[in-house]
Design a protein around this motif. Structure first.
Motif, PDB file in Angstrom:
ATOM      1  N   TYR A 116     -48.060-126.923-119.044  1.00  0.00           N
ATOM      2  CA  TYR A 116     -48.614-128.114-118.384  1.00  0.00           C
ATOM      3  C   TYR A 116     -48.510-127.985-116.870  1.00  0.00           C
ATOM      4  O   TYR A 116     -49.471-128.278-116.138  1.00  0.00           O
ATOM      5  CB  TYR A 116     -47.856-129.359-118.862  1.00  0.00           C
ATOM      6  CG  TYR A 116     -48.084-130.584-118.023  1.00  0.00           C
ATOM      7  CD1 TYR A 116     -49.362-131.126-117.860  1.00  0.00           C
ATOM      8  CD2 TYR A 116     -47.018-131.217-117.377  1.00  0.00           C
ATOM      9  CE1 TYR A 116     -49.580-132.261-117.079  1.00  0.00           C
ATOM     10  CE2 TYR A 116     -47.218-132.345-116.607  1.00  0.00           C
ATOM     11  CZ  TYR A 116     -48.492-132.869-116.462  1.00  0.00           C
ATOM     12  OH  TYR A 116     -48.699-133.986-115.691  1.00  0.00           O
ATOM     13  N   GLU A 117     -47.368-127.513-116.394  1.00  0.00           N
ATOM     14  CA  GLU A 117     -47.168-127.405-114.942  1.00  0.00           C
ATOM     15  C   GLU A 117     -48.145-126.420-114.317  1.00  0.00           C
ATOM     16  O   GLU A 117     -48.612-126.619-113.183  1.00  0.00           O
ATOM     17  CB  GLU A 117     -45.721-126.987-114.654  1.00  0.00           C
ATOM     18  CG  GLU A 117     -44.680-128.053-114.966  1.00  0.00           C
ATOM     19  CD  GLU A 117     -44.420-128.265-116.453  1.00  0.00           C
ATOM     20  OE1 GLU A 117     -43.861-129.322-116.813  1.00  0.00           O
ATOM     21  OE2 GLU A 117     -44.777-127.368-117.265  1.00  0.00           O
ATOM     22  N   ARG A 150     -51.896-128.092-114.548  1.00  0.00           N
ATOM     23  CA  ARG A 150     -52.146-129.227-113.655  1.00  0.00           C
ATOM     24  C   ARG A 150     -52.417-128.755-112.229  1.00  0.00           C
ATOM     25  O   ARG A 150     -53.016-129.492-111.429  1.00  0.00           O
ATOM     26  CB  ARG A 150     -50.983-130.211-113.692  1.00  0.00           C
ATOM     27  CG  ARG A 150     -49.718-129.743-112.991  1.00  0.00           C
ATOM     28  CD  ARG A 150     -48.566-130.721-113.171  1.00  0.00           C
ATOM     29  NE  ARG A 150     -48.872-132.022-112.638  1.00  0.00           N
ATOM     30  CZ  ARG A 150     -47.973-133.002-112.491  1.00  0.00           C
ATOM     31  NH1 ARG A 150     -46.714-132.789-112.886  1.00  0.00           N
ATOM     32  NH2 ARG A 150     -48.296-134.156-111.989  1.00  0.00           N
ATOM     33  N   GLN A 151     -51.977-127.509-111.894  1.00  0.00           N
ATOM     34  CA  GLN A 151     -52.324-126.954-110.592  1.00  0.00           C
ATOM     35  C   GLN A 151     -53.809-126.632-110.520  1.00  0.00           C
ATOM     36  O   GLN A 151     -54.422-126.701-109.449  1.00  0.00           O
ATOM     37  CB  GLN A 151     -51.501-125.679-110.335  1.00  0.00           C
ATOM     38  CG  GLN A 151     -50.001-125.894-110.305  1.00  0.00           C
ATOM     39  CD  GLN A 151     -49.557-126.877-109.252  1.00  0.00           C
ATOM     40  OE1 GLN A 151     -50.009-126.823-108.106  1.00  0.00           O
ATOM     41  NE2 GLN A 151     -48.680-127.802-109.634  1.00  0.00           N
ATOM     42  N   ASN A 206     -56.145-128.308-112.376  1.00  0.00           N
ATOM     43  CA  ASN A 206     -56.877-129.570-112.493  1.00  0.00           C
ATOM     44  C   ASN A 206     -55.877-130.723-112.468  1.00  0.00           C
ATOM     45  O   ASN A 206     -55.295-131.070-113.496  1.00  0.00           O
ATOM     46  CB  ASN A 206     -57.686-129.577-113.797  1.00  0.00           C
ATOM     47  CG  ASN A 206     -58.453-130.875-114.003  1.00  0.00           C
ATOM     48  OD1 ASN A 206     -58.358-131.812-113.210  1.00  0.00           O
ATOM     49  ND2 ASN A 206     -59.217-130.948-115.082  1.00  0.00           N
ATOM     50  N   PRO A 207     -55.661-131.341-111.297  1.00  0.00           N
ATOM     51  CA  PRO A 207     -54.668-132.419-111.185  1.00  0.00           C
ATOM     52  C   PRO A 207     -54.979-133.634-112.053  1.00  0.00           C
ATOM     53  O   PRO A 207     -54.076-134.418-112.364  1.00  0.00           O
ATOM     54  CB  PRO A 207     -54.709-132.796-109.695  1.00  0.00           C
ATOM     55  CG  PRO A 207     -55.277-131.598-109.013  1.00  0.00           C
ATOM     56  CD  PRO A 207     -56.253-131.000-109.991  1.00  0.00           C
ATOM     57  N   LYS A 208     -56.232-133.809-112.461  1.00  0.00           N
ATOM     58  CA  LYS A 208     -56.600-134.945-113.310  1.00  0.00           C
ATOM     59  C   LYS A 208     -56.390-134.657-114.799  1.00  0.00           C
ATOM     60  O   LYS A 208     -56.604-135.535-115.640  1.00  0.00           O
ATOM     61  CB  LYS A 208     -58.077-135.316-113.090  1.00  0.00           C
ATOM     62  CG  LYS A 208     -58.395-135.882-111.725  1.00  0.00           C
ATOM     63  CD  LYS A 208     -59.864-136.291-111.662  1.00  0.00           C
ATOM     64  CE  LYS A 208     -60.217-136.901-110.317  1.00  0.00           C
ATOM     65  NZ  LYS A 208     -61.645-137.309-110.274  1.00  0.00           N
ATOM     66  N   LEU A 209     -55.978-133.428-115.113  1.00  0.00           N
ATOM     67  CA  LEU A 209     -55.912-133.012-116.517  1.00  0.00           C
ATOM     68  C   LEU A 209     -54.872-133.811-117.301  1.00  0.00           C
ATOM     69  O   LEU A 209     -53.730-133.987-116.864  1.00  0.00           O
ATOM     70  CB  LEU A 209     -55.569-131.527-116.600  1.00  0.00           C
ATOM     71  CG  LEU A 209     -55.571-130.927-118.008  1.00  0.00           C
ATOM     72  CD1 LEU A 209     -56.992-130.811-118.548  1.00  0.00           C
ATOM     73  CD2 LEU A 209     -54.889-129.548-118.004  1.00  0.00           C
ATOM     74  N   TYR A 261     -52.668-133.548-120.597  1.00  0.00           N
ATOM     75  CA  TYR A 261     -52.164-132.479-121.453  1.00  0.00           C
ATOM     76  C   TYR A 261     -51.515-133.135-122.660  1.00  0.00           C
ATOM     77  O   TYR A 261     -50.422-133.713-122.569  1.00  0.00           O
ATOM     78  CB  TYR A 261     -51.157-131.635-120.675  1.00  0.00           C
ATOM     79  CG  TYR A 261     -50.671-130.372-121.359  1.00  0.00           C
ATOM     80  CD1 TYR A 261     -51.039-129.121-120.864  1.00  0.00           C
ATOM     81  CD2 TYR A 261     -49.842-130.418-122.464  1.00  0.00           C
ATOM     82  CE1 TYR A 261     -50.588-127.952-121.469  1.00  0.00           C
ATOM     83  CE2 TYR A 261     -49.388-129.261-123.085  1.00  0.00           C
ATOM     84  CZ  TYR A 261     -49.763-128.031-122.583  1.00  0.00           C
ATOM     85  OH  TYR A 261     -49.315-126.875-123.186  1.00  0.00           O
ATOM     86  N   THR A 284     -54.910-138.975-111.286  1.00  0.00           N
ATOM     87  CA  THR A 284     -53.713-138.239-111.683  1.00  0.00           C
ATOM     88  C   THR A 284     -53.626-138.104-113.191  1.00  0.00           C
ATOM     89  O   THR A 284     -53.621-139.111-113.910  1.00  0.00           O
ATOM     90  CB  THR A 284     -52.439-138.956-111.178  1.00  0.00           C
ATOM     91  OG1 THR A 284     -52.525-139.111-109.764  1.00  0.00           O
ATOM     92  CG2 THR A 284     -51.192-138.158-111.528  1.00  0.00           C
ATOM     93  N   GLY A 285     -53.550-136.871-113.660  1.00  0.00           N
ATOM     94  CA  GLY A 285     -53.352-136.628-115.075  1.00  0.00           C
ATOM     95  C   GLY A 285     -51.892-136.762-115.455  1.00  0.00           C
ATOM     96  O   GLY A 285     -51.037-137.080-114.614  1.00  0.00           O
ATOM     97  N   GLN A 286     -51.575-136.499-116.715  1.00  0.00           N
ATOM     98  CA  GLN A 286     -50.184-136.598-117.148  1.00  0.00           C
ATOM     99  C   GLN A 286     -49.982-135.885-118.479  1.00  0.00           C
ATOM    100  O   GLN A 286     -50.935-135.465-119.140  1.00  0.00           O
ATOM    101  CB  GLN A 286     -49.726-138.051-117.250  1.00  0.00           C
ATOM    102  CG  GLN A 286     -50.499-138.899-118.235  1.00  0.00           C
ATOM    103  CD  GLN A 286     -50.082-140.362-118.169  1.00  0.00           C
ATOM    104  OE1 GLN A 286     -48.935-140.694-118.463  1.00  0.00           O
ATOM    105  NE2 GLN A 286     -51.003-141.233-117.798  1.00  0.00           N
TER     106      GLN A 286
END
Length: 403
Positions: free
Chosen positions: A113-114, A117-118, A120-123, A125, A200-202
């Motif tokens: 995940y880390e 997210r780099q 695609n910050p909106k991803l 997971y 912001t994804g999460q």
């Protein structure tokens, strides 16, 4: 083909078997583009039947067809650099990625995940594991593998299901997979909604055990408040009566008439009006206290009628329904009217395969089953071209796949 309320959502789906694919199926049924990323050997359910007798191809067993309709398939070897690079390219334009590997697998592949997210910050997971992911709460069983029966056993539902305390029983359908899959779909959608609002994804984490325990909510408060350990009660209810299964001449029916007006109407409709005046059954509390006696008396009455006769007498009058086998369900007008048994093309057979339909009905943006489960890698070129890969690059990727 674009349809449904989720037609603007794209999911990269690495899940296999039942739990994860059921969740992404729910999204695909309402129009999300679900890109099923498979290894060169494919989803583990692909070799499973059952098969039609004339199916010489055996590429689409009933198991696979049922929960992978409306999806696209792409084959990548995530253990290779090219395969990982291709997945990263897909993630750049995706709303979510889902996986149900054991803890640490994606980290070993360099696709945590880390890392993603780099890209695609909106991803969003989404993960689904037997005992959850340590990021949200480190279970002592985090490394254990799990299937449906394990989740049912440890999540509490098996301990309150069955004919009695000595016979804990697995629920028939794989709800230890299916309920977590539903919760994964909900969690992913909730997180996508947040990502579109905030940018912001999460990380979304669903534990199979947690999901099953959530379904057993009554047992949690029952144990806390009463200090008792809930146990299997057969087909009855610990508090309400009559509420459960009763015999008919040719099978069984269910009756739920604990409230006074329903109880009195039931007694009249099955020709035992004297039970209304029996002081042992004069209130819901007394009926619950004398449940075993009342159930025996009612069973003697219902067993004098066929299921059809009881439908005629009780249907629409009180909460009632016959216990239906699948051959009865397949011919019942309710399920036909609601499009709940739907034919899909069956590769290798002259016959279509009928699978369960879409239960969530939307009036303006209806979901539906518009395509069979995909062949292994059927959409690889289409998806990778859209991600910016040339045909020659795609050919090299495919040629490098292990046999």
């Amino acid at each position: 083909m674009s349809f449904g309320a989720l037609s603007d959502i794209r999911i990269v789906d690495l899940t296999q078997m039942l739990a994860g694919p059921y969740g992404t199926m729910m999204l695909a049924d309402h129009g999300a583009e679900v890109i099923k990323v498979e290894s060169p050997t494919g989803d583990m359910t692909r070799p499973n039947g059952p098969w039609h007798t004339d199916d010489a191809q055996k590429t689409h067993g009933g198991y696979f067809q049922s929960v992978n309709r409306n999806k696209k398939s792409i084959v990548l070897d995530l253990k290779s650099t090219d395969g990982r690079d291709a997945l990263l390219a897909l993630v750049r334009d995706a709303d979510a990625i889902t996986e149900n590997f054991r803890v640490g697998v994606m980290e070993k592949l360099g696709l945590s995940y880390e890392t993603l997210r780099q890209v695609n910050p909106k991803l969003v997971y989404g993960t689904l594991r037997g005992f959850g992911d340590p990021r949200t709460g480190h279970s002592p069983y985090a490394e254990w593998p799990a299937f449906d029966v394990v989740a049912q056993a440890m999540g509490g539902i098996m301990g309150i299901t069955g004919p009695g305390p000595e016979h804990p029983t697995k629920v028939g359908p794989g709800i230890g997979d299916i309920v977590p899959g539903m919760m994964l779909a909900f969690g992913v959608l909730a997180a996508i909604h947040h990502a579109r609002r905030t940018g912001t994804g999460q990380f979304v984490d669903v534990s199979m055990l947690d999901a099953v325990l959530a379904v057993c909510e009554r047992a949690v408060y029952q144990h806390d408040i009463t200090g008792t350990v809930p146990a299997p009660l057969g087909n009855g209810h610990p508090f309400m009566c009559p509420f459960g299964q009763f015999p008919a001449k040719d099978g069984h029916v269910t009756i739920a008439a604990p409230h006074q007006s329903f109880f009195e109407r039931l007694c009249d409709l099955i020709d035992v009006p004297a039970l209304k005046d029996d002081k042992r059954f004069a209130s819901p509390e007394l009926r619950g206290r004398n449940r075993e006696v009342l159930e025996e008396l009612l069973a003697a009455a219902t067993s004098c009628f066929t299921k059809a006769e009881l439908m005629q007498r009780l249907g629409g009058q009180i909460p009632f329904g016959p216990v239906m086998q699948m051959d009865e369900i397949a011919e019942d007008p309710h399920f036909a009217a609601r499009d709940m048994i739907v034919p899909v093309e069956q590769p290798g057979s002259a016959r279509a395969t009928r699978i369960a339909g879409v239960p969530v009905k939307l009036s303006e943006t209806p979901g539906g089953i518009h395509s069979r489960g995909p062949y292994l890698g059927e959409h690889t070129k289409e998806i990778l071209r859209r991600a910016g890969f040339t045909d020659s690059h795609i050919d090299r990727l495919q040629a490098a796949l292990p046999a």
